[in-house]
Design a protein around this motif. Structure first.
Motif, PDB file in Angstrom:
ATOM      1  N   VAL A  61     -17.088   2.239  -8.004  1.00 20.95           N
ATOM      2  CA  VAL A  61     -16.115   1.808  -8.164  1.00 20.95           C
ATOM      3  C   VAL A  61     -15.188   1.788  -6.777  1.00 20.95           C
ATOM      4  CG1 VAL A  61     -14.133   0.962  -9.349  1.00 20.95           C
ATOM      5  CG2 VAL A  61     -16.473   1.404 -10.346  1.00 20.95           C
ATOM      6  N   ILE A  62     -15.209   1.178  -5.622  1.00 18.38           N
ATOM      7  CA  ILE A  62     -14.581   1.205  -4.810  1.00 18.38           C
ATOM      8  C   ILE A  62     -13.025   0.389  -5.207  1.00 18.38           C
ATOM      9  CG2 ILE A  62     -14.660   0.899  -2.062  1.00 18.38           C
ATOM     10  CD1 ILE A  62     -16.622   2.652  -3.284  1.00 18.38           C
ATOM     11  N   HIS A  63     -11.988   1.195  -5.061  1.00 16.16           N
ATOM     12  CA  HIS A  63     -10.469   0.201  -5.230  1.00 16.16           C
ATOM     13  C   HIS A  63     -10.425   0.602  -3.715  1.00 16.16           C
ATOM     14  CE1 HIS A  63     -11.100   3.147  -8.117  1.00 16.16           C
ATOM     15  NE2 HIS A  63      -9.989   2.310  -9.139  1.00 16.16           N
ATOM     16  N   LEU A  64      -9.697  -1.262  -3.284  1.00 18.79           N
ATOM     17  CA  LEU A  64      -9.732  -0.718  -1.809  1.00 18.79           C
ATOM     18  C   LEU A  64      -8.279  -1.320  -1.808  1.00 18.79           C
ATOM     19  CD1 LEU A  64     -11.659  -4.231  -1.417  1.00 18.79           C
ATOM     20  CD2 LEU A  64     -11.909  -1.541  -0.032  1.00 18.79           C
ATOM     21  N   ILE A  65      -7.223   0.066  -1.817  1.00 18.81           N
ATOM     22  CA  ILE A  65      -6.082  -0.045  -1.770  1.00 18.81           C
ATOM     23  C   ILE A  65      -5.542   0.815  -0.063  1.00 18.81           C
ATOM     24  CG2 ILE A  65      -6.383   1.894  -3.293  1.00 18.81           C
ATOM     25  CD1 ILE A  65      -3.765   1.451  -4.256  1.00 18.81           C
ATOM     26  N   SER A  66      -3.728   0.481   0.246  1.00 16.08           N
ATOM     27  CA  SER A  66      -3.878   1.367   1.310  1.00 16.08           C
ATOM     28  C   SER A  66      -2.714   1.579   1.359  1.00 16.08           C
ATOM     29  CB  SER A  66      -4.050   1.079   2.587  1.00 16.08           C
ATOM     30  OG  SER A  66      -3.757  -0.662   2.316  1.00 16.08           O
ATOM     31  N   GLY A  67      -2.093   1.622  -0.263  1.00 17.80           N
ATOM     32  CA  GLY A  67      -0.245   2.013   0.441  1.00 17.80           C
ATOM     33  C   GLY A  67       0.856   1.114   0.508  1.00 17.80           C
ATOM     34  N   GLY A  68       1.752   1.039   0.447  1.00 20.83           N
ATOM     35  CA  GLY A  68       2.873   0.754   1.069  1.00 20.83           C
ATOM     36  C   GLY A  68       3.916   0.848   2.294  1.00 20.83           C
TER      37      GLY A  68
ATOM     38  N   GLY C 224       6.659  -7.902  -3.998  1.00 19.51           N
ATOM     39  CA  GLY C 224       6.302  -6.692  -3.064  1.00 19.51           C
ATOM     40  C   GLY C 224       5.905  -5.346  -3.481  1.00 19.51           C
ATOM     41  N   THR C 225       6.074  -4.264  -2.080  1.00 22.57           N
ATOM     42  CA  THR C 225       5.026  -3.137  -2.811  1.00 22.57           C
ATOM     43  C   THR C 225       5.900  -2.421  -4.341  1.00 22.57           C
ATOM     44  OG1 THR C 225       7.062  -2.181  -1.425  1.00 22.57           O
ATOM     45  CG2 THR C 225       5.337  -3.025  -0.074  1.00 22.57           C
ATOM     46  N   ALA C 226       6.694  -2.599  -4.998  1.00 24.88           N
ATOM     47  CA  ALA C 226       6.538  -2.249  -5.872  1.00 24.88           C
ATOM     48  C   ALA C 226       5.938  -2.518  -7.050  1.00 24.88           C
ATOM     49  CB  ALA C 226       7.826  -3.029  -6.828  1.00 24.88           C
ATOM     50  N   GLY C 303      15.868  -4.910  -1.721  1.00 20.39           N
ATOM     51  CA  GLY C 303      14.477  -4.251  -2.016  1.00 20.39           C
ATOM     52  C   GLY C 303      14.229  -4.372  -3.908  1.00 20.39           C
ATOM     53  N   PRO C 304      13.775  -3.736  -4.650  1.00 19.84           N
ATOM     54  CA  PRO C 304      13.393  -2.001  -4.614  1.00 19.84           C
ATOM     55  C   PRO C 304      11.453  -2.398  -3.760  1.00 19.84           C
ATOM     56  CG  PRO C 304      13.461  -2.246  -6.871  1.00 19.84           C
ATOM     57  CD  PRO C 304      13.855  -3.463  -6.080  1.00 19.84           C
ATOM     58  N   GLU C 305      11.375  -1.659  -2.371  1.00 21.51           N
ATOM     59  CA  GLU C 305      10.136  -1.107  -2.145  1.00 21.51           C
ATOM     60  C   GLU C 305       9.857  -0.127  -3.109  1.00 21.51           C
ATOM     61  OE1 GLU C 305       8.699  -2.698   0.007  1.00 21.51           O
ATOM     62  OE2 GLU C 305      10.180  -3.434   0.716  1.00 21.51           O
ATOM     63  N   TYR C 306       8.580   0.139  -2.980  1.00 20.46           N
ATOM     64  CA  TYR C 306       8.219   0.995  -3.756  1.00 20.46           C
ATOM     65  C   TYR C 306       8.433   2.350  -3.469  1.00 20.46           C
ATOM     66  CZ  TYR C 306       4.525   4.902  -5.180  1.00 20.46           C
ATOM     67  OH  TYR C 306       4.244   5.720  -5.477  1.00 20.46           O
ATOM     68  N   GLU C 307       8.405   2.492  -2.404  1.00 17.68           N
ATOM     69  CA  GLU C 307       8.961   3.897  -1.815  1.00 17.68           C
ATOM     70  C   GLU C 307      10.515   4.387  -2.767  1.00 17.68           C
ATOM     71  OE1 GLU C 307       6.902   6.072  -0.284  1.00 17.68           O
ATOM     72  OE2 GLU C 307       5.504   4.492   0.957  1.00 17.68           O
ATOM     73  N   THR C 308      11.077   3.615  -3.052  1.00 19.07           N
ATOM     74  CA  THR C 308      12.542   3.318  -3.513  1.00 19.07           C
ATOM     75  C   THR C 308      12.335   3.911  -5.004  1.00 19.07           C
ATOM     76  OG1 THR C 308      13.206   2.002  -1.449  1.00 19.07           O
ATOM     77  CG2 THR C 308      14.480   2.436  -3.567  1.00 19.07           C
ATOM     78  N   TYR C 429       7.713  14.154   2.650  1.00 14.53           N
ATOM     79  CA  TYR C 429       7.451  13.677   3.450  1.00 14.53           C
ATOM     80  C   TYR C 429       7.786  11.982   1.778  1.00 14.53           C
ATOM     81  CZ  TYR C 429       3.388  16.513   2.836  1.00 14.53           C
ATOM     82  OH  TYR C 429       2.779  17.245   3.088  1.00 14.53           O
ATOM     83  N   SER C 430       6.737  10.699   1.832  1.00 15.06           N
ATOM     84  CA  SER C 430       6.702   9.528   0.943  1.00 15.06           C
ATOM     85  C   SER C 430       6.800   9.917   0.171  1.00 15.06           C
ATOM     86  CB  SER C 430       6.280   8.296   1.928  1.00 15.06           C
ATOM     87  OG  SER C 430       4.817   8.490   1.990  1.00 15.06           O
ATOM     88  N   GLU C 431       6.624   9.007  -1.007  1.00 14.53           N
ATOM     89  CA  GLU C 431       5.996   9.171  -2.297  1.00 14.53           C
ATOM     90  C   GLU C 431       4.704   9.417  -3.297  1.00 14.53           C
ATOM     91  OE1 GLU C 431       9.067  10.430  -3.920  1.00 14.53           O
ATOM     92  OE2 GLU C 431       9.916  10.157  -1.850  1.00 14.53           O
ATOM     93  N   TYR C 432       3.698   9.843  -2.241  1.00 17.11           N
ATOM     94  CA  TYR C 432       2.628   9.476  -3.425  1.00 17.11           C
ATOM     95  C   TYR C 432       2.439  11.244  -2.933  1.00 17.11           C
ATOM     96  CZ  TYR C 432       3.028   4.987  -1.129  1.00 17.11           C
ATOM     97  OH  TYR C 432       2.470   3.859  -1.195  1.00 17.11           O
TER      98      TYR C 432
END
Lengths: 68, 607, 669
Positions: A61-68, C224-226, C303-308, C429-432
């Motif tokens: 199950v490949i998730h195609l996601i790359s963050g924001g 958006g990225t949210a 915004g907000p973007e996901y990071e925020t 660090y960013s938010e992951y």
């Protein structure tokens, strides 16, 4: 004896009639953009709820996601 | 103005009746559109002045009256309680009218003259124009209702609403279904079923619906419409209503605004109407001035701030209309019928109308054309065209012979004399290739060229087409071009077939009823008046003598060579020596008719 | 599902499907002119009419917008249909006799010439046929209404407002691309591309994908990225309370739908890049501020973007969307980065919880996790240069030093701060949450700028998809992706359309994570713009040069070697027993299966410490593999051979690097 399937390298308990939809639920894979192959064969999104997986299947199950 | 309760309605009615009784007479000047343009407004002012001047204000009440419909006889004046009707009243007649009033006799010279007996008929109820009609929408014609809300209540307004508020909402809808009322905007869809569908959607979606009045320009009293909408809003669970008026009629808007204002002040609109828990208010919105914006999806687009262009209607407004909510759009005349149904009952309403086969109720019609009595009438559905034209209209004017009747407006079909016994109802007219439409009855005499009239209708519709869809936009451009050619003598073999083909595609494939019905004038005339087209195309003749390009001016043997025609011809198309017969060059002739005018010897004839 | 019959064929369709879609999906052709799948059906040309039977009657309806809601029988080629279509085409051909599209369709219906002379006949082969596709595309896809219809009936035409050129048009070419006759031409491009049509061809593909699929993919146009907040929470990757945990019961309060339904304005064109179809920059309008110099005013929050949301929210243990918006606004106003603020505050809050900070030291503010008011107070202090905020505003790297010196801390506390202070190379660090993904630890730790995910975002590939199990696999990913992603910076393109929307068939390609069709697009944009033919390999090479050059800059500033690629332990594993226990099953399993460590009878602390040693060792092994793959030596210095290969072996460059070759001492195992 319990049988399993492998999902992205993890063992998951199998039951008769298990569908892709069940796999996603058990693994809590809620993401939308997935590429799913069962034993190498591509399964399309519209068939997730009905496509049954055989015991011992190798499921990717490949998730195609790359963050924001 | 104070808030009115249910009991108050009756009290006001009684009080106004008593008040009117305290006067010796009530003088009413028709304030309908036609009479207004003939100067009835001024008449009213003069009358009031004269009454005041003679210190008769305690004895005589003067008010504008609701439209009477006797448009060819306007300005019209009515004297109550006798019911005397005066025609073509002028300001100069006022002193004499008042003298007769005081003397207690009618002023004969202003009374209607019966066309058959030549006798004077002073009373409205005896005038044949009126006694074939049935007044539901116009039941307050000739009354003082326009004076204000209390007069409207005296005339019966809001009784229907009072009754409705005592009923269960669904019972109100059932009543409308039982009545058999069909939409008067032209579609003829059963009104009760439309309401039921919207009520169901509103309940399912848990969204309050909207009620909208599509106000074509007809003379219904505003309070009748307001009351009708309030009843509908109550039945549907709506709290907001919109009256969509045409921008072309500013005086209508003023009247409605005044009525709404007074209704609000009296607690008949707004919160807790008639001191019940029902709240409802109406707003007036105006179109940008286009025929097509009366189409329901174009109306919604217009209300939403978009151009008034129609959209697909596969999902009905009753499910998702204005702002995506369940919406009931009814024509103004439809709303105007609702109070009567509630007040007098569905059983009564369903028994009106001429026969069991036709729909119940009446239709307000505007009769125009070569008729003795053009005007606004209200007749039971099922009345035949013959009765309308000959009994109410009193036949063709100026010794004309009836050639055709166009029913329904500019996109109505043209019906021949043979079909005069068709009843006025949705199905009959539709099968014959026409429609009830907006209720226009246009009477066409032998002096009118059918082809030219169709050309005019098509050209009007071409200008009103929004242009979005191919069949209507291109079809009307094509038809207009072809008809222009035919009426200017350049018709070709194959034109009739081409027009029929184009019109059929419009009928089948247009996005909205404008394009679909625009085919009617063409298709119905090809069906019933084909010979007239053929005459224009093959023979180059216009038998009605209307199409100028097909007229020929010829000089016959009566000509003595006086040269009057040649000297007056603006294009020097006439040749001839003095004292010799002259000849008109047909290629140069512009058919202006000057030679015909100046010839004193009847030597110029028109073919 | 509803059963319908089209031309005698029984078909099952979902309710709401249009007859046209149902027919085309089943290989039944229906002609159309004004229809495109990327815009709502318009129903204007009327060519798609079909005959439907409802009970006893049949009627013609437009199949493009007729939704199936009950069983219906459809005939797409009845005599009525064919005859009517023929007449429609006759009329169109009369007006536009040289438009190929119409000529073609007309021929299929036996119409080869005009039936009458049209008063408005247009002989151009590029004539506007009033299909409305351009108008609808500008409105629905771009959310602008720069062109529209004016005039009624025969006067209907497509114009810009008042028939003047409208400045708001940025030349995105969406209208030109969708026009079926070429009636719209793009002119005067000030960028002077070598082949603008080539760029358009590939760009239009992405525009269509976004228009069609974004709603079922990332919903960038809506939120958006949210959209990432709920996904990260579901996969236990949402940084919570200074990256201690990856999810929280209250995370639903920050779900993107909350922002969408209550705060974000929908359907307005992008604020960051006019003409962008993805249009993911969202704003919250008329937001009333509760604190600070603009308190009580209604403002627009960009915004907000996901990071925020994650950083100025979950990471501080605060689950209030309005806190996120307020913080977003004031960070923007003061010129403070929301990520740095969020991560720094999270560090400060954990220090407070640990006792390293207290009310005296913070100037009276109780800075625990979840203390929204206090956090905003710090932000205002930071922005106005007052109080404890001035200290916090120096960032985690300096704070660690300041706290150690100022408060005379024990070595234990100092070590603790080092472990939990989420910064690398001085950047927060960013938010992951990277705890369980070795590849992503590398993604952050090895990034040239510091701990940011712009170079590589590999958490899912690594942790969830398990696509890069070996060191070599991870190293390969940590070569390709940073090189590819750097390229966007080189050419000034946003990277989001690369993989936040995908072609439908991406799943079937060999390497779906790379989104090959879009890579092809980028190659063509470059060539179309510059006139220089490149392939995807050359694209990577371009980046590699710049990437290595950036590394050289780091060296010049003294930051280049392996020791500077180190990461705080919180980013690689559980620092506290509490954290270990929150994922005990996973960690126990890993200890047993991967490291053959017998956990029976071991305390949490013992297990945790063993895990730490293993993970720290893993990270170093990862660095080894990555350096090797990138052509760097064991200290992370690009070798001379590598610089020669990249044709970057300039004397000034070599002069910088040489110092580091000689200073390296072999790492003891």
């Amino acid at each position: 004896m319990k049988t399993t399937v492998i999902v992205n390298g993890n063992k998951l308990e199998w039951f008769a009639g298990m569908t892709i939809g069940d796999v996603l639920e058990k693994m809590n894979y809620t993401f939308r953009m997935l590429v799913i192959r069962v034993n190498g064969e591509l399964v399309r999104k519209q068939n997730y709820a009905t496509h049954e997986v055989p015991s011992g299947a190798d499921i990717k199950v490949i998730h195609l996601i790359s963050g924001g | 103005m104070t808030r009115i309760s249910l009991e108050d309605l009756q009290k006001i009615r009684e009080r106004k009746e008593q008040e009117d009784k305290s006067y010796k007479a009530v003088l009413l000047v028709c304030s309908g559109t036609s009479c207004s343009t003939s100067g009835s407004g001024n008449l009213l002012t003069v009358l009031r002045k004269e009454i005041s001047h003679r210190k008769l204000s305690q004895d005589y009440r003067v008010e504008p009256s609701a439209c009477i419909g006797y448009c060819s006889r306007g300005p019209v004046m009515i004297v109550q309680p006798e019911g005397i009707l005066y025609e073509k009243v002028k300001s100069a007649d006022i002193p004499e009218i008042i003298d007769c009033l005081i003397a207690g006799i009618p002023l004969e010279r202003l009374c209607h003259k019966d066309t058959t007996t030549d006798n004077r008929v002073p009373l409205l109820k005896d005038i044949s124009f009126f006694n074939r009609q049935q007044f539901i929408v116009m039941h307050n014609k000739g009354s003082a209702v326009p004076a204000g809300i209390e007069d409207a209540i005296a005339g019966g307004a809001y009784q229907g609403l009072a009754k409705a508020l005592m009923m269960d909402k669904n019972a109100v809808i059932t009543e409308i279904i039982k009545s058999g009322l069909r939409g008067r905007g032209g579609g003829g869809f059963p009104t009760g079923l439309k309401w039921q569908s919207a009520a169901r959607s509103a309940e399912e979606k848990k969204e309050p619906p909207y009620v909208i009045c599509n106000a074509s320009i007809i003379e219904a009293e505003p309070h009748l419409v307001i009351e009708g909408m309030a009843i509908g809003a109550y039945a549907l669970g709506a709290s907001e209503g919109i009256i969509y008026l045409r921008r072309e009629a500013p005086q209508v808007s003023a009247r409605y605004n005044k009525a709404i204002q007074q209704a609000r002040e009296s607690g008949l609109l707004g919160s807790n109407i008639l001191n019940t828990s029902f709240s409802f208010d109406i707003h007036i919105r105006s179109s940008a001035g286009a025929f097509v914006s009366g189409e329901s999806s174009a109306l919604i687009a217009s209300l939403s701030g978009l151009a008034g262009e129609p959209t697909a209607k596969y999902i009905h407004n009753s499910e998702a209309g204005y702002k995506g909510k369940p919406t009931v759009i009814n024509n103004l005349e439809t709303w105007a019928n609702i109070p009567a149904i509630l007040e007098r009952g569905a059983d009564w309403y369903s028994s009106t109308g001429k026969s069991r086969k036709s729909s119940p109720g009446t239709k307000v019609l505007t009769m125009t054309g070569d008729i003795v009595n053009p005007g606004i009438i209200e007749v039971p559905l099922g009345t035949t065209l013959r009765e309308i034209i000959y009994d109410i209209g009193e036949g063709l004017a100026d010794q004309g012979q009836l050639k055709a009747v166009q029913t329904g407006g500019p996109s109505g079909g043209f019906l021949p004399v043979e079909l005069l016994d068709l009843p006025l109802d949705y199905e009959s007219l539709s099968e014959a290739g026409s429609m009830i439409g907006s209720g226009n009855i246009s009477v066409i005499s032998h002096k009118t060229c059918i082809v030219d009239t169709v050309r005019y209708s098509v050209s009007y519709l071409k200008d009103e087409s929004c242009g979005k869809c191919t069949p209507c936009r291109e079809g009307l451009i094509a038809l207009s071009g072809i008809l222009n050619r035919i009426t200017s003598g350049q018709g070709k073999e194959g034109d009739i077939e081409l027009m029929a083909r184009i019109a059929e595609s419009m009928q089948l494939a247009s996005l909205c009823a404008l394009g679909q019905t625009a085919a009617n004038p063409v298709l119905s005339t090809i069906r019933y008046f084909r010979s007239e087209y053929e005459q224009h195309i093959r023979d180059g003749k216009c038998s009605a003598g209307v199409c100028k390009a097909l007229l020929y001016y010829l000089i016959n043997d009566n000509c003595t060579g006086c040269t009057a025609c040649a000297r007056n011809c603006p294009v020097q198309a006439i040749a001839g020596e003095v004292k010799k017969k002259h000849v008109i060059d047909q290629d140069k002739c512009i058919k202006c008719g000057v030679c015909y005018e100046v010839c004193k010897l009847n030597a110029v004839t028109v073919q | 599902m509803i059963e319908i019959i089209i031309d005698g064929k029984k078909i099952e369709v979902a309710e709401g499907t249009t007859i046209l879609d149902a027919a085309r999906k089943n290989g039944i052709p229906i002609p159309t002119l004004c229809h495109r799948s990327t815009v709502e059906p318009y129903g204007a040309c009327r060519l798609c009419i079909v005959d439907i039977r409802e009970g006893n009657r049949t009627r013609l309806v437009t199949s493009c917008n007729y939704p199936v809601r009950k069983p219906v029988e459809v005939n797409t080629q009845s005599e009525k249909v064919r005859k009517t279509r023929k007449t429609l085409l006759e009329m169109m051909l009369s007006r536009w006799p040289n438009v190929n599209l119409i000529k073609q369709l007309a021929r299929e219906y036996g119409v080869t010439s005009a039936s009458y002379t049209h008063p408005l006949v247009d002989y151009s082969s590029n004539a506007c046929i009033l299909c409305g596709l351009c108008v609808n595309a500008c409105s629905e896809i771009m959310w602008e209404d720069i062109i529209g219809f004016a005039g009624r009936g025969e006067n209907r035409r497509v114009v810009m407002p008042f028939e003047k050129h409208y400045d708001a048009c940025v030349g995105c070419s969406t209208c030109a691309n969708i026009c079926p006759t070429g009636a719209i031409q793009m002119t005067d491009d000030p960028n002077h591309p070598a082949d603008d049509k080539r760029i358009s061809r590939y760009g239009a593909r992405v525009t269509d994908e976004v228009a069609l699929y974004d709603i079922e993919q990332c919903r960038m146009r809506e939120v958006g990225t949210a959209h990432l907040t709920e996904i990260m929470n579901d996969y236990d990757l949402l940084p919570t309370c200074n990256y201690k945990f990856g999810s929280h019961d209250e995370a639903g309060k920050l779900h993107s739908d909350v922002f969408k339904n209550k705060y974000l304005t929908q359907g307005v064109p992008d604020g960051c890049w006019l003409g962008c179809t993805m249009a993911c920059a969202k704003v919250a309008e008329h937001f009333e501020l509760k604190t600070g110099p603009y308190r009580g005013e209604k403002v627009l929050v960009d915004g907000p973007e996901y990071e925020t949301v994650a950083g100025c929210g979950a990471n501080m243990g605060i689950f209030d969307p309005e806190f996120v918006l307020e913080t977003n606004f004031y960070c923007d106003t003061y010129g403070i980065d929301t990520i740095s603020f969020g991560t720094t505050m999270a560090f400060v809050m954990e220090c407070y919880e640990k006792g390293i900070l207290n009310k005296e030291r913070t100037g009276g503010l109780e800075l625990r996790f979840g203390s929204a008011e206090a956090a905003l107070e710090i932000l205002h202090q930071m922005g106005t240069g007052q109080g404890f905020g001035v200290i916090v505003g120096q960032g985690i790297r300096r704070l660690k030093k300041i706290f150690a010196e100022k408060y005379n801390l024990s070595q234990q506390d100092i070590d603790f701060m080092q472990d939990i202070g989420m910064e690398a190379k001085g950047l927060e660090y960013s938010e992951y949450v990277t705890k369980e993904s070795l590849a992503m630890q590398g993604g952050y730790g090895l990034a040239l700028k510091g701990a940011q995910h712009d170079e590589a975002w590999l958490i899912f590939m690594d942790m969830v998809n398990n696509q890069i199990p070996t060191f070599q696999d991870k190293a390969e990913a940590l070569h390709y992706f940073p090189m590819f992603r750097t390229w966007f910076g080189l050419v000034g393109l946003c990277k989001l359309p690369w993989n936040d929307v995908e072609p439908v068939d991406n799943a079937e390609t060999d390497e779906p994570a790379k989104v090959p069709k879009h890579v092809e697009g980028y190659v063509n944009y470059f060539s179309g713009m510059t006139g220089r033919e490149i392939d995807k390999k050359e694209l990577i090479l371009m980046s590699e040069r710049v990437y290595n050059f950036q590394r050289v800059f780091n060296f010049r500033l003294g930051f280049g070697t392996r020791e500077h690629d180190r990461i705080p332990y919180r980013s690689a594993g559980p620092v506290t027993d509490e954290e270990y226990e929150s994922r005990a099953e996973r960690y126990d399993k890993q200890l047993m299966e991967k490291w053959n460590y017998d956990i029976t009878g071991k305390s949490t602390t013992e297990k945790r410490e063993y895990l730490r040693k293993s993970r720290e060792q893993d990270y170093q092994s990862l660095c080894d593999a990555v350096y090797r793959r990138r052509g760097w030596d064991e200290n992370g210095v690009p070798t001379i051979e590598k610089m020669k290969q990249l044709k970057m072996d300039f004397p000034e460059v070599i002069a910088v690097l040489e110092k580091y070759y000689s200073s390296y001492t072999a790492r003891s195992s």
